[in-house]
Design a protein around this motif. Structure first.
Motif, PDB file in Angstrom:
ATOM      1  N   SER A 176      -5.645  -8.534  -5.589  1.00 39.71           N
ATOM      2  CA  SER A 176      -5.222  -7.976  -4.305  1.00 39.71           C
ATOM      3  C   SER A 176      -3.713  -7.787  -4.255  1.00 39.71           C
ATOM      4  O   SER A 176      -3.221  -6.740  -3.815  1.00 39.71           O
ATOM      5  CB  SER A 176      -5.661  -8.889  -3.155  1.00 39.71           C
ATOM      6  OG  SER A 176      -7.059  -8.951  -3.068  1.00 39.71           O
ATOM      7  N   THR A 184      -1.943  -4.130  -4.105  1.00 40.87           N
ATOM      8  CA  THR A 184      -1.131  -3.890  -2.912  1.00 40.87           C
ATOM      9  C   THR A 184       0.303  -3.526  -3.293  1.00 40.87           C
ATOM     10  O   THR A 184       0.893  -2.590  -2.721  1.00 40.87           O
ATOM     11  CB  THR A 184      -1.129  -5.128  -2.003  1.00 40.87           C
ATOM     12  OG1 THR A 184      -2.457  -5.378  -1.547  1.00 40.87           O
ATOM     13  CG2 THR A 184      -0.210  -4.939  -0.800  1.00 40.87           C
ATOM     14  N   ALA A 185       0.857  -4.231  -4.262  1.00 40.46           N
ATOM     15  CA  ALA A 185       2.224  -3.939  -4.696  1.00 40.46           C
ATOM     16  C   ALA A 185       2.342  -2.537  -5.282  1.00 40.46           C
ATOM     17  O   ALA A 185       3.333  -1.834  -5.037  1.00 40.46           O
ATOM     18  CB  ALA A 185       2.681  -4.981  -5.718  1.00 40.46           C
ATOM     19  N   GLY A 218       0.453   0.015  -4.453  1.00 37.69           N
ATOM     20  CA  GLY A 218       0.374   0.926  -3.322  1.00 37.69           C
ATOM     21  C   GLY A 218       1.669   0.992  -2.547  1.00 37.69           C
ATOM     22  O   GLY A 218       2.127   2.084  -2.169  1.00 37.69           O
ATOM     23  N   GLU A 219       2.286  -0.166  -2.318  1.00 42.17           N
ATOM     24  CA  GLU A 219       3.543  -0.195  -1.577  1.00 42.17           C
ATOM     25  C   GLU A 219       4.655   0.509  -2.349  1.00 42.17           C
ATOM     26  O   GLU A 219       5.465   1.245  -1.767  1.00 42.17           O
ATOM     27  CB  GLU A 219       3.942  -1.641  -1.295  1.00 42.17           C
ATOM     28  CG  GLU A 219       3.057  -2.331  -0.258  1.00 42.17           C
ATOM     29  CD  GLU A 219       3.438  -3.788  -0.052  1.00 42.17           C
ATOM     30  OE1 GLU A 219       4.174  -4.341  -0.908  1.00 42.17           O
ATOM     31  OE2 GLU A 219       2.989  -4.374   0.959  1.00 42.17           O
ATOM     32  N   ARG A 220       4.704   0.286  -3.654  1.00 40.15           N
ATOM     33  CA  ARG A 220       5.774   0.859  -4.467  1.00 40.15           C
ATOM     34  C   ARG A 220       5.661   2.380  -4.556  1.00 40.15           C
ATOM     35  O   ARG A 220       6.674   3.090  -4.536  1.00 40.15           O
ATOM     36  CB  ARG A 220       5.735   0.245  -5.872  1.00 40.15           C
ATOM     37  CG  ARG A 220       6.849   0.751  -6.784  1.00 40.15           C
ATOM     38  CD  ARG A 220       6.966  -0.088  -8.044  1.00 40.15           C
ATOM     39  NE  ARG A 220       5.750  -0.088  -8.842  1.00 40.15           N
ATOM     40  CZ  ARG A 220       4.949  -1.146  -8.981  1.00 40.15           C
ATOM     41  NH1 ARG A 220       5.204  -2.274  -8.343  1.00 40.15           N
ATOM     42  NH2 ARG A 220       3.876  -1.080  -9.751  1.00 40.15           N
ATOM     43  N   ASN A 221       4.443   2.877  -4.637  1.00 42.88           N
ATOM     44  CA  ASN A 221       4.244   4.319  -4.828  1.00 42.88           C
ATOM     45  C   ASN A 221       3.880   5.061  -3.550  1.00 42.88           C
ATOM     46  O   ASN A 221       3.899   6.296  -3.519  1.00 42.88           O
ATOM     47  CB  ASN A 221       3.162   4.550  -5.880  1.00 42.88           C
ATOM     48  CG  ASN A 221       3.582   4.067  -7.262  1.00 42.88           C
ATOM     49  OD1 ASN A 221       4.327   4.742  -7.961  1.00 42.88           O
ATOM     50  ND2 ASN A 221       3.123   2.879  -7.652  1.00 42.88           N
ATOM     51  N   GLY A 222       3.500   4.319  -2.520  1.00 41.00           N
ATOM     52  CA  GLY A 222       3.164   4.945  -1.247  1.00 41.00           C
ATOM     53  C   GLY A 222       1.776   5.533  -1.181  1.00 41.00           C
ATOM     54  O   GLY A 222       1.354   6.036  -0.134  1.00 41.00           O
ATOM     55  N   ARG A 223       1.032   5.458  -2.272  1.00 45.56           N
ATOM     56  CA  ARG A 223      -0.301   6.055  -2.315  1.00 45.56           C
ATOM     57  C   ARG A 223      -1.027   5.592  -3.579  1.00 45.56           C
ATOM     58  O   ARG A 223      -0.404   5.187  -4.556  1.00 45.56           O
ATOM     59  CB  ARG A 223      -0.219   7.581  -2.309  1.00 45.56           C
ATOM     60  CG  ARG A 223       0.562   8.121  -3.506  1.00 45.56           C
ATOM     61  CD  ARG A 223       0.939   9.582  -3.361  1.00 45.56           C
ATOM     62  NE  ARG A 223      -0.240  10.445  -3.458  1.00 45.56           N
ATOM     63  CZ  ARG A 223      -0.192  11.758  -3.236  1.00 45.56           C
ATOM     64  NH1 ARG A 223       0.949  12.342  -2.902  1.00 45.56           N
ATOM     65  NH2 ARG A 223      -1.284  12.485  -3.352  1.00 45.56           N
ATOM     66  N   PRO A 248      -5.861   0.845   2.096  1.00 49.15           N
ATOM     67  CA  PRO A 248      -4.831   1.426   2.967  1.00 49.15           C
ATOM     68  C   PRO A 248      -4.058   2.565   2.319  1.00 49.15           C
ATOM     69  O   PRO A 248      -3.404   3.345   3.029  1.00 49.15           O
ATOM     70  CB  PRO A 248      -3.907   0.235   3.264  1.00 49.15           C
ATOM     71  CG  PRO A 248      -4.738  -0.980   3.035  1.00 49.15           C
ATOM     72  CD  PRO A 248      -5.652  -0.603   1.902  1.00 49.15           C
ATOM     73  N   TYR A 249      -4.130   2.676   1.000  1.00 47.65           N
ATOM     74  CA  TYR A 249      -3.360   3.689   0.276  1.00 47.65           C
ATOM     75  C   TYR A 249      -4.236   4.828  -0.234  1.00 47.65           C
ATOM     76  O   TYR A 249      -3.752   5.738  -0.907  1.00 47.65           O
ATOM     77  CB  TYR A 249      -2.626   3.031  -0.896  1.00 47.65           C
ATOM     78  CG  TYR A 249      -1.800   1.847  -0.450  1.00 47.65           C
ATOM     79  CD1 TYR A 249      -0.575   2.029   0.173  1.00 47.65           C
ATOM     80  CD2 TYR A 249      -2.285   0.536  -0.595  1.00 47.65           C
ATOM     81  CE1 TYR A 249       0.170   0.943   0.623  1.00 47.65           C
ATOM     82  CE2 TYR A 249      -1.550  -0.547  -0.150  1.00 47.65           C
ATOM     83  CZ  TYR A 249      -0.328  -0.344   0.464  1.00 47.65           C
ATOM     84  OH  TYR A 249       0.398  -1.416   0.916  1.00 47.65           O
TER      85      TYR A 249
END
Length: 218
Positions: free
Chosen positions: A68, A72-73, A75-80, A124-125
């Motif tokens: 997880s 999540t990291a 997704g956060e780093r790439n925005g998608r 979420p991404y």
């Protein structure tokens, strides 16, 4: 808009790298996740040397919390996240008369169960049009008694893909398992490049032609 992002969990120098390369050739940022970052970085570097955008990360697929956190990291780093590719399996040379329940559950947790925290963290991404891709195997239908847990893993993850696809479809996100009905090799129809082409074709289908299971027969 930023470039689309492809993430492969359980990457390796064979099929995992080949599929990542195929998506990178289509303009995706390729994120390759292996057991340790040190293992992942040479794979990412191989793609970078070919002119592709690539990242390497480490993940413990036996630890749901780590799965997880890593997804999540990303997704956060790439925005998608546009394609989440689940590629791992556990090989244990034990027939059904010697395989223990704890061993079976341990293998299924890696080869099927880890898909759950991965998708949950990625959700979420994942926007409409995103895809969940799973590497399937003929072992789901024709298990080898010498490695009994592998067939259970592949049957379980194929079943899970059906549930994921039905759950995600209303939001325009689809899931597919590409079942490789042959033995992986270095050359020929069951070598990594043609299988990578088949995986690209499977996720590139429009929704009105979608099925959650695609056989690859070479």
């Amino acid at each position: 808009m930023s470039a689309p992002v492809y993430v492969v969990l359980g990457a390796g120098p064979g099929l995992g790298l080949a599929v990542a390369r195929r998506f990178a050739q289509e303009g995706y940022v390729a994120v390759l996740a292996t057991r340790t970052k040190a293992d992942a970085e040479p794979l990412a570097a191989a793609l970078q040397e070919e002119g592709h955008a690539a990242q390497g990360v480490g993940v413990d697929l036996t630890d749901a919390a780590d799965v997880s956190a890593v997804v999540t990291a990303v997704g956060e780093r790439n925005g998608r996240i546009d394609v989440l590719h689940f590629n791992p399996s556990a090989w244990r040379e034990k027939d059904p008369l010697h395989l223990t329940v704890p061993e079976l559950l341990e293998d299924v947790a890696l080869g099927a169960g880890a898909l759950l925290p991965a998708v949950q963290a990625a959700r979420p991404y994942l926007a409409s049009g995103a895809r969940v891709l799973v590497t399937g195997s003929a072992a789901a239908d024709k298990p080898s008694p010498a490695a009994a847990s592998l067939g259970v893993q592949k049957a379980a993850v194929r079943n899970l893909v059906s549930s994921l696809d039905a759950t995600l479809a209303p939001d325009g996100i689809r899931a597919v398992a590409v079942q490789i009905n042959g033995v992986l090799g270095r050359d020929g129809a069951f070598s990594p490049p043609p299988i990578a082409d088949a995986m690209w074709a499977a996720v590139s289908r429009p929704d009105d032609a979608w099925t959650p299971h695609v056989p690859y027969d070479g």
